[in-house]
Design an enzyme around this catalytic site. Structure first.
Site, PDB file in Angstrom:
ATOM      1  N   ASN A 108       0.754  -1.225  -0.023  1.00 43.96           N
ATOM      2  CA  ASN A 108       0.006   0.083  -0.032  1.00 43.96           C
ATOM      3  C   ASN A 108       1.044   1.188  -0.069  1.00 43.96           C
ATOM      4  O   ASN A 108       2.084   1.153   0.566  1.00 43.96           O
ATOM      5  CB  ASN A 108      -0.994  -0.027   1.149  1.00 43.96           C
ATOM      6  N   HIS A 125       5.724  -0.257  -2.746  1.00 42.86           N
ATOM      7  CA  HIS A 125       5.153   0.511  -4.071  1.00 42.86           C
ATOM      8  C   HIS A 125       5.145   1.923  -3.710  1.00 42.86           C
ATOM      9  O   HIS A 125       4.756   2.770  -4.627  1.00 42.86           O
ATOM     10  CB  HIS A 125       4.017  -0.198  -4.285  1.00 42.86           C
TER      11      HIS A 125
END
Length: 292
Positions: A108, A125
């Site tokens: 997330n 990410h």
């Protein structure tokens, strides 16, 4: 039996999960399912609508795609910025405080693990609150860019919210139909192309970040996956790595995942309640000696 041949035991209760994890130091791997109870929808949950995320190639190669993305993000990031950690985030932070969880690898970008108090977090990410210049490498706060985009597009956010033409997406994005007149900002330092500090589909996770995540897994005794379908290789590789090392893997998710065959136990359940129960149930692991 090799990890790829193993078949998971479907847990009938929390006790099955506790039996596998008790006494172990856990690395946690989390996905969008952990943040759904904070109001951020996931991409691949059983009840999620069909989505087609923008790829890195589309973003850098097409000005129209880039304009559309920044218009959506200019609305969507505000929603993520207002979200608060839920019980699942707080439970992982509490487990870290007690020495049960050694760290969190999250797919997330919402920073809710950090907001809940988790200290050892790998944002695999990227993170929604920063913007990167692809020209000079400068990194700026997303809030700074918001001020510039507001000046370039006066009244845009209010207009979109008034017509209700918005659907929030999990990558600090939002779906907006009318974006043709949105003005995109370039880097104030070099005039280069600005991009959210987020790993897009089709983009490679920075090597140093991947190595940090592997090190976190290697420092643990077991891997707990929470709220991820493991549909992309960037997360699945850590499950495979743990299984190849002989580490127990537990998967807690709504629906099946690509990593189920590597798991000792899978539990089809929500993450907020399950992680909260684990925070109350799992004992602190024994002190690790130097000879361990």
């Amino acid at each position: 039996m090799t990890p790829s041949d193993a078949r998971p035991m479907t847990a009938s209760s929390l006790a099955d999960v506790v039996d596998v994890l008790a006494g172990h130091r856990l690395a946690a791997l989390t996905g969008a399912g952990v943040s759904t109870d904070s109001g951020i929808p996931d991409y691949r949950g059983p009840d999620s609508p069909q989505r087609t995320p923008m790829t890195f190639q589309q973003f850098v190669g097409d000005a129209a795609f880039r304009r559309h993305y920044w218009a959506r993000n200019h609305v969507g990031w505000r929603h993520v910025n207002r979200t608060l950690p839920n019980a699942g985030h707080r439970a992982l932070a509490a487990l870290e405080d007690r020495g049960v969880v050694t760290g969190v690898i999250t797919q997330n970008v919402d920073l809710l693990h950090e907001a809940a108090g988790s200290r050892n977090v790998v944002d695999l990410h990227g993170r929604y609150d920063r913007v990167l210049c692809l020209g000079c490498g400068r990194v700026i706060p997303r809030a700074e860019l918001a001020d510039r985009l507001d000046a370039l597009n006066p009244g845009f956010v209010e207009q979109v919210q008034q017509v209700g033409d918005v659907e929030i997406a999990p990558d600090a994005d939002a779906v907006i139909e009318q974006t043709a007149h949105f003005v995109v900002a370039d880097c104030a330092a070099c005039g280069g192309m600005l991009k959210p500090d987020i790993v897009y589909f089709g983009e490679t996770v920075p090597r140093a970040r991947v190595e940090q995540a592997f090190a976190l897994v290697d420092a643990a005794d077991a891997l707990l996956v929470a709220g991820s379908s493991l549909s992309v290789q960037s997360g699945l590789r850590f499950v495979r790595h743990a299984a190849q090392r002989g580490m127990p893997v537990v998967v807690v998710n709504r629906g099946a995942t690509r990593g189920d065959r590597y798991a000792a136990v899978t539990l089809d359940a929500g993450t907020s309640e399950t992680l909260s129960d684990l925070a109350e149930t799992l004992p602190a692991p024994p002190h690790r000696t130097a000879a361990h």
